[in-house]
Every structure is written in structure tokens, then in C-alpha cells.
Design a protein around this motif. Structure first.
Motif, PDB file in Angstrom:
ATOM      1  N   GLY A  80       0.445  -0.547  -0.701  1.00  0.00           N
ATOM      2  CA  GLY A  80       0.196  -0.185  -0.429  1.00  0.00           C
ATOM      3  C   GLY A  80       0.557   1.586   0.172  1.00  0.00           C
ATOM      4  O   GLY A  80       0.695   2.213  -0.376  1.00  0.00           O
ATOM      5  N   ASP A  81       2.385   1.319   0.408  1.00  0.00           N
ATOM      6  CA  ASP A  81       2.771   2.321   0.537  1.00  0.00           C
ATOM      7  C   ASP A  81       3.556   2.800  -0.879  1.00  0.00           C
ATOM      8  O   ASP A  81       4.326   2.260  -1.143  1.00  0.00           O
ATOM      9  N   LYS A  82       2.965   3.933  -1.081  1.00  0.00           N
ATOM     10  CA  LYS A  82       3.327   3.560  -2.756  1.00  0.00           C
ATOM     11  C   LYS A  82       5.084   4.509  -2.996  1.00  0.00           C
ATOM     12  O   LYS A  82       4.927   4.867  -3.283  1.00  0.00           O
ATOM     13  N   ASP A  83       4.561   5.664  -1.951  1.00  0.00           N
ATOM     14  CA  ASP A  83       5.329   6.659  -2.047  1.00  0.00           C
ATOM     15  C   ASP A  83       6.466   6.393  -0.685  1.00  0.00           C
ATOM     16  O   ASP A  83       7.674   7.113  -1.035  1.00  0.00           O
ATOM     17  N   GLY A  84       6.371   5.065  -0.219  1.00  0.00           N
ATOM     18  CA  GLY A  84       7.845   4.791   0.763  1.00  0.00           C
ATOM     19  C   GLY A  84       8.244   5.936   1.839  1.00  0.00           C
ATOM     20  O   GLY A  84       9.328   5.521   2.151  1.00  0.00           O
ATOM     21  N   ASP A  85       6.827   6.459   2.066  1.00  0.00           N
ATOM     22  CA  ASP A  85       6.838   7.015   3.878  1.00  0.00           C
ATOM     23  C   ASP A  85       7.248   6.024   5.112  1.00  0.00           C
ATOM     24  O   ASP A  85       6.738   6.417   5.557  1.00  0.00           O
ATOM     25  N   GLY A  86       6.773   5.023   4.359  1.00  0.00           N
ATOM     26  CA  GLY A  86       6.462   4.047   5.623  1.00  0.00           C
ATOM     27  C   GLY A  86       4.781   4.074   6.197  1.00  0.00           C
ATOM     28  O   GLY A  86       4.642   3.765   7.395  1.00  0.00           O
ATOM     29  N   LYS A  87       3.885   4.792   5.910  1.00  0.00           N
ATOM     30  CA  LYS A  87       2.832   4.558   6.047  1.00  0.00           C
ATOM     31  C   LYS A  87       2.090   4.665   4.575  1.00  0.00           C
ATOM     32  O   LYS A  87       2.316   5.604   3.702  1.00  0.00           O
ATOM     33  N   ILE A  88       0.882   4.496   5.501  1.00  0.00           N
ATOM     34  CA  ILE A  88      -0.552   4.172   4.165  1.00  0.00           C
ATOM     35  C   ILE A  88      -1.621   5.698   3.903  1.00  0.00           C
ATOM     36  O   ILE A  88      -2.273   5.417   5.383  1.00  0.00           O
ATOM     37  N   GLY A  89      -1.412   6.586   3.001  1.00  0.00           N
ATOM     38  CA  GLY A  89      -2.309   7.672   3.060  1.00  0.00           C
ATOM     39  C   GLY A  89      -4.237   7.295   2.170  1.00  0.00           C
ATOM     40  O   GLY A  89      -3.883   6.396   1.869  1.00  0.00           O
ATOM     41  N   ALA A  90      -4.671   8.357   2.634  1.00  0.00           N
ATOM     42  CA  ALA A  90      -6.323   8.114   2.033  1.00  0.00           C
ATOM     43  C   ALA A  90      -6.144   7.149   0.331  1.00  0.00           C
ATOM     44  O   ALA A  90      -6.771   6.807  -0.047  1.00  0.00           O
ATOM     45  N   ASP A  91      -5.101   8.501  -0.198  1.00  0.00           N
ATOM     46  CA  ASP A  91      -5.008   7.937  -1.238  1.00  0.00           C
ATOM     47  C   ASP A  91      -4.294   6.650  -1.953  1.00  0.00           C
ATOM     48  O   ASP A  91      -4.872   5.463  -2.943  1.00  0.00           O
ATOM     49  N   GLU A  92      -3.168   6.299  -0.625  1.00  0.00           N
ATOM     50  CA  GLU A  92      -2.920   5.035  -1.097  1.00  0.00           C
ATOM     51  C   GLU A  92      -3.647   3.573  -0.706  1.00  0.00           C
ATOM     52  O   GLU A  92      -3.493   2.931  -1.915  1.00  0.00           O
ATOM     53  N   PHE A  93      -4.553   4.172  -0.051  1.00  0.00           N
ATOM     54  CA  PHE A  93      -5.501   3.370   0.588  1.00  0.00           C
ATOM     55  C   PHE A  93      -6.648   2.538  -0.405  1.00  0.00           C
ATOM     56  O   PHE A  93      -6.959   1.583  -1.139  1.00  0.00           O
ATOM     57  N   SER A  94      -7.037   3.350  -1.019  1.00  0.00           N
ATOM     58  CA  SER A  94      -8.071   3.504  -2.183  1.00  0.00           C
ATOM     59  C   SER A  94      -7.648   2.559  -3.071  1.00  0.00           C
ATOM     60  O   SER A  94      -8.536   1.908  -3.866  1.00  0.00           O
ATOM     61  N   THR A  95      -6.347   2.937  -3.800  1.00  0.00           N
ATOM     62  CA  THR A  95      -5.362   2.622  -4.975  1.00  0.00           C
ATOM     63  C   THR A  95      -5.020   1.206  -4.169  1.00  0.00           C
ATOM     64  O   THR A  95      -5.425   0.159  -5.810  1.00  0.00           O
ATOM     65  N   LEU A  96      -4.527   0.906  -3.616  1.00  0.00           N
ATOM     66  CA  LEU A  96      -4.521  -0.514  -2.300  1.00  0.00           C
ATOM     67  C   LEU A  96      -6.107  -1.675  -2.680  1.00  0.00           C
ATOM     68  O   LEU A  96      -6.111  -2.445  -3.390  1.00  0.00           O
ATOM     69  N   VAL A  97      -7.102  -0.874  -2.400  1.00  0.00           N
ATOM     70  CA  VAL A  97      -8.695  -1.348  -2.607  1.00  0.00           C
ATOM     71  C   VAL A  97      -8.445  -1.457  -4.531  1.00  0.00           C
ATOM     72  O   VAL A  97      -9.323  -2.447  -4.891  1.00  0.00           O
ATOM     73  N   ALA A  98      -8.221  -0.901  -4.903  1.00  0.00           N
ATOM     74  CA  ALA A  98      -8.284  -0.754  -6.015  1.00  0.00           C
ATOM     75  C   ALA A  98      -8.217  -1.922  -6.994  1.00  0.00           C
ATOM     76  O   ALA A  98      -8.189  -1.728  -7.850  1.00  0.00           O
ATOM     77  N   GLU A  99      -6.901  -2.632  -6.603  1.00  0.00           N
ATOM     78  CA  GLU A  99      -5.714  -3.487  -7.229  1.00  0.00           C
ATOM     79  C   GLU A  99      -6.085  -4.637  -6.858  1.00  0.00           C
ATOM     80  O   GLU A  99      -5.841  -5.485  -7.212  1.00  0.00           O
ATOM     81  N   SER A 100      -7.267  -4.608  -6.050  1.00  0.00           N
ATOM     82  CA  SER A 100      -7.187  -6.129  -5.986  1.00  0.00           C
ATOM     83  C   SER A 100      -8.025  -6.559  -6.439  1.00  0.00           C
ATOM     84  O   SER A 100      -9.268  -5.801  -6.975  1.00  0.00           O
TER      85      SER A 100
END
Length: 110
Positions: A90-110
Motif C-alpha cells: 500500500g505504501d506507494k511513496d515509500g514514507d512508511g505509512k498509507i494515506g487515503a489515496d494510497e488506500f484507495s489504490t490498494l483497494v482498487a488493485e484488489s
């Protein structure tokens, strides 16, 4: 707002129940089973905000370990390995946490 305002209680119970064994968690299958994959982007963000327990705008590694409890309070914690796998996915930008947009992408990729 609670999870059951957005997702069906039966779907939540089945999805959490499918991953009771340690090292069995698969976020792609889980998001599909729980019904999150079919939800609107707005609803996915609402789920994100429920899971963001400290309201920081991010789901940090520690919060990820308790992600199943966000759906069903008596669910198990993820193992360290499962948590790290989920964070890496889920951590697309490598900052060690998942933001709302990253979470949305993670769900969409499922």
C-alpha cells in the motif's frame, strides 16, 4: 460512523473468518470478500478514516497490524510479516505509512 454503516455485517464476518490463521491474510481477497472492492471511492475513503484510529490522515504500520479489528473488534491482529507485506503493497511513496489515496489504490488493485 461504523463499518456496518458502509459494509454488510455478514460480509465482514465471513471475510474476517476466512483469515483466522496466522500468515493467512491476503488483502486482495479480504477487500473483495468484505465488499470494499464494489464501493464508491467516497465510501472507500470513509472506511480509511475508520481504520485511521489516531486520525493522523495515515494508517501507520502499528495501525495496520490491527486492521482486521477495525472491521470486527474480536478479530485477530496481523502478524509482523503480514503487516509488513500489507504496508509494502500500500505504501506507494515509500514514507512508511498509507494515506487515503494510497488506500484507495490498494483497494482498487484488489
Amino acid at each position: 460512523m461504523s463499518m456496518t454503516d458502509l459494509l454488510h455485517a455478514e460480509d465482514i464476518k465471513k471475510a474476517v473468518g476466512a483469515f483466522t490463521a496466522a500468515e493467512s491474510f491476503d488483502h486482495k481477497k479480504f477487500f473483495q470478500m468484505v465488499g470494499l472492492k464494489k464501493k464508491s471511492p467516497d465510501d472507500v475513503k470513509k472506511v480509511f478514516h475508520i481504520l485511521d484510529k489516531d486520525k493522523s490522515g495515515f494508517i501507520e504500520e502499528e495501525e495496520l497490524g490491527f486492521i482486521l479489528k477495525g472491521f470486527l473488534p474480536d478479530a485477530r491482529d496481523l502478524t509482523t510479516k503480514e503487516t509488513k507485506t500489507l504496508l509494502a503493497a500500500g505504501d506507494k511513496d515509500g514514507d512508511g505509512k498509507i494515506g487515503a489515496d494510497e488506500f484507495s489504490t490498494l483497494v482498487a488493485e484488489s
